[in-house]
Design a protein around this motif. Structure first.
Motif, mmCIF file in Angstrom:
data_model
loop_
_atom_site.group_PDB
_atom_site.id
_atom_site.type_symbol
_atom_site.label_atom_id
_atom_site.label_comp_id
_atom_site.label_asym_id
_atom_site.label_seq_id
_atom_site.Cartn_x
_atom_site.Cartn_y
_atom_site.Cartn_z
ATOM 1 N N GLU A 5 75.220 27.797 32.313
ATOM 2 C CA GLU A 5 75.614 29.135 32.752
ATOM 3 C C GLU A 5 76.783 29.667 31.922
ATOM 4 O OE1 GLU A 5 74.720 29.222 37.545
ATOM 5 O OE2 GLU A 5 76.769 29.359 36.854
ATOM 6 N N LYS A 6 76.872 30.987 31.931
ATOM 7 C CA LYS A 6 78.055 31.690 31.445
ATOM 8 C C LYS A 6 78.633 32.374 32.672
ATOM 9 C CE LYS A 6 79.668 34.957 27.992
ATOM 10 N NZ LYS A 6 79.241 35.757 26.830
ATOM 11 N N SER A 7 79.762 31.860 33.149
ATOM 12 C CA SER A 7 80.393 32.382 34.366
ATOM 13 C C SER A 7 81.476 33.382 34.020
ATOM 14 C CB SER A 7 81.001 31.237 35.177
ATOM 15 O OG SER A 7 79.992 30.389 35.663
ATOM 16 N N ARG A 8 81.564 34.430 34.836
ATOM 17 C CA ARG A 8 82.616 35.432 34.662
ATOM 18 C C ARG A 8 83.670 35.245 35.741
ATOM 19 N NH1 ARG A 8 81.165 41.344 34.363
ATOM 20 N NH2 ARG A 8 80.232 40.900 36.374
ATOM 21 N N PHE A 9 84.922 35.382 35.341
ATOM 22 C CA PHE A 9 86.060 35.234 36.241
ATOM 23 C C PHE A 9 86.940 36.462 36.141
ATOM 24 C CE2 PHE A 9 84.499 31.114 35.147
ATOM 25 C CZ PHE A 9 84.530 30.423 36.331
ATOM 26 N N ALA A 10 87.570 36.811 37.249
ATOM 27 C CA ALA A 10 88.482 37.957 37.279
ATOM 28 C C ALA A 10 89.628 37.626 38.224
ATOM 29 C CB ALA A 10 87.754 39.213 37.766
ATOM 30 N N GLU B 31 83.164 23.524 50.659
ATOM 31 C CA GLU B 31 82.753 24.912 50.853
ATOM 32 C C GLU B 31 83.943 25.854 50.992
ATOM 33 O OE1 GLU B 31 80.829 25.901 54.568
ATOM 34 O OE2 GLU B 31 79.716 27.533 53.603
ATOM 35 N N ALA B 32 84.975 25.434 51.709
ATOM 36 C CA ALA B 32 86.143 26.296 51.930
ATOM 37 C C ALA B 32 86.787 26.698 50.608
ATOM 38 C CB ALA B 32 87.157 25.609 52.840
ATOM 39 N N TYR B 33 86.933 25.756 49.693
ATOM 40 C CA TYR B 33 87.537 26.068 48.397
ATOM 41 C C TYR B 33 86.637 27.018 47.613
ATOM 42 C CZ TYR B 33 89.567 25.712 43.788
ATOM 43 O OH TYR B 33 90.143 26.019 42.571
ATOM 44 N N LEU B 34 85.340 26.746 47.597
ATOM 45 C CA LEU B 34 84.430 27.611 46.854
ATOM 46 C C LEU B 34 84.496 29.041 47.369
ATOM 47 C CD1 LEU B 34 81.514 25.081 46.564
ATOM 48 C CD2 LEU B 34 82.905 25.973 44.677
ATOM 49 N N LEU B 35 84.485 29.226 48.674
ATOM 50 C CA LEU B 35 84.568 30.571 49.237
ATOM 51 C C LEU B 35 85.919 31.220 48.961
ATOM 52 C CD1 LEU B 35 82.696 30.010 52.609
ATOM 53 C CD2 LEU B 35 81.854 31.239 50.579
ATOM 54 N N LEU C 97 83.530 35.449 39.651
ATOM 55 C CA LEU C 97 82.865 36.740 39.890
ATOM 56 C C LEU C 97 81.353 36.573 39.974
ATOM 57 C CD1 LEU C 97 83.336 39.778 40.281
ATOM 58 C CD2 LEU C 97 83.267 40.008 37.801
ATOM 59 N N ASP C 98 80.749 36.094 38.895
ATOM 60 C CA ASP C 98 79.314 35.874 38.872
ATOM 61 C C ASP C 98 78.948 35.099 37.612
ATOM 62 O OD1 ASP C 98 79.375 37.727 36.760
ATOM 63 O OD2 ASP C 98 78.524 39.354 37.935
ATOM 64 N N ALA C 99 77.651 34.865 37.424
ATOM 65 C CA ALA C 99 77.206 34.094 36.260
ATOM 66 C C ALA C 99 75.813 34.495 35.860
ATOM 67 C CB ALA C 99 77.234 32.601 36.583
ATOM 68 N N THR D 42 81.593 39.651 45.434
ATOM 69 C CA THR D 42 80.347 38.897 45.210
ATOM 70 C C THR D 42 80.248 37.646 46.089
ATOM 71 O OG1 THR D 42 81.375 37.705 43.361
ATOM 72 C CG2 THR D 42 80.098 39.687 42.814
ATOM 73 N N ARG D 43 81.232 37.415 46.938
ATOM 74 C CA ARG D 43 81.277 36.204 47.771
ATOM 75 C C ARG D 43 80.168 36.200 48.814
ATOM 76 N NH1 ARG D 43 86.162 36.764 50.643
ATOM 77 N NH2 ARG D 43 87.210 36.108 48.743
ATOM 78 N N PRO D 44 79.388 35.109 48.886
ATOM 79 C CA PRO D 44 78.376 35.001 49.933
ATOM 80 C C PRO D 44 79.036 34.634 51.261
ATOM 81 C CG PRO D 44 78.428 32.983 48.659
ATOM 82 C CD PRO D 44 79.402 33.939 48.003
ATOM 83 N N PRO D 45 78.311 34.757 52.357
ATOM 84 C CA PRO D 45 78.903 34.396 53.646
ATOM 85 C C PRO D 45 79.152 32.895 53.781
ATOM 86 C CG PRO D 45 76.639 35.165 53.918
ATOM 87 C CD PRO D 45 77.000 35.357 52.483
ATOM 88 N N ARG D 46 78.368 32.092 53.066
ATOM 89 C CA ARG D 46 78.582 30.644 53.088
ATOM 90 C C ARG D 46 77.977 30.016 51.847
ATOM 91 N NH1 ARG D 46 74.942 27.253 56.988
ATOM 92 N NH2 ARG D 46 76.480 25.889 56.108
ATOM 93 N N VAL D 47 78.348 28.781 51.587
ATOM 94 C CA VAL D 47 77.795 28.007 50.483
ATOM 95 C C VAL D 47 77.015 26.853 51.091
ATOM 96 C CG1 VAL D 47 78.321 26.582 48.465
ATOM 97 C CG2 VAL D 47 79.735 28.592 48.972
#
Length: 139
Positions: A119-124, A58-62, A133-135, A69-74
């Motif tokens: 999915e098609k994921s967007r990165f920035a 979870e730490a890496y994902l966050l 960023l999002d997908a 667009t980051r959620p408070p947790r995964v």
């Protein structure tokens, strides 16, 4: 890839195959990004985030999620096991780009039943580092 809560899985030993599917050991592949190295491309970040879902880091994902667009947790779904990643298309996302997309298929089993996420994921880039960023789901 966001799912219900369970304790983090133990990462694979450094010499075991990386969950992202590249022919490299986890420690030389995505494990180095999970340990703090910066992913040089959007595709490398996509692969390392897939591996992070597989090992429930979870730490890496966050840390690699764009702050807008980051959620408070995964949360991780109990009974979910990621089984393979196939990159279908990459646009931009190189060391010289500021954004990029990665289209992929991720196989999984959920409570013993196989499935696939597309999915098609967007990165920035954010403060010089690649971030997710999002997908959008793809068919």
């Amino acid at each position: 890839m966001k799912h219900g809560s369970q304790p983090r899985r133990t990462p694979p030993r450094a010499e075991r195959a990386c969950p992202c599917g590249l022919p490299a050991a986890y420690g030389e592949c995505c494990g180095r990004f999970h340990a703090g190295a910066a992913a040089p491309t959007a595709e490398a970040l996509m692969r390392s985030r897939y591996a992070a879902f597989a090992v429930e880091d979870e730490a890496y994902l966050l840390r690699t999620w764009h702050p807008t667009t980051r959620p408070p947790r995964v949360e991780f779904e109990r009974g979910m096991r990621w089984t393979g990643l196939e990159i279908e298309d990459v646009s931009g996302g190189s060391p010289v780009h500021t954004d990029g997309t990665v289209t992929f298929r991720a196989g999984y089993t959920y409570r013993g039943r196989p499935g696939e996420l597309r999915e098609k994921s967007r990165f920035a880039r954010h403060q010089g580092a690649w971030t997710y960023l999002d997908a959008v789901a793809t068919a």
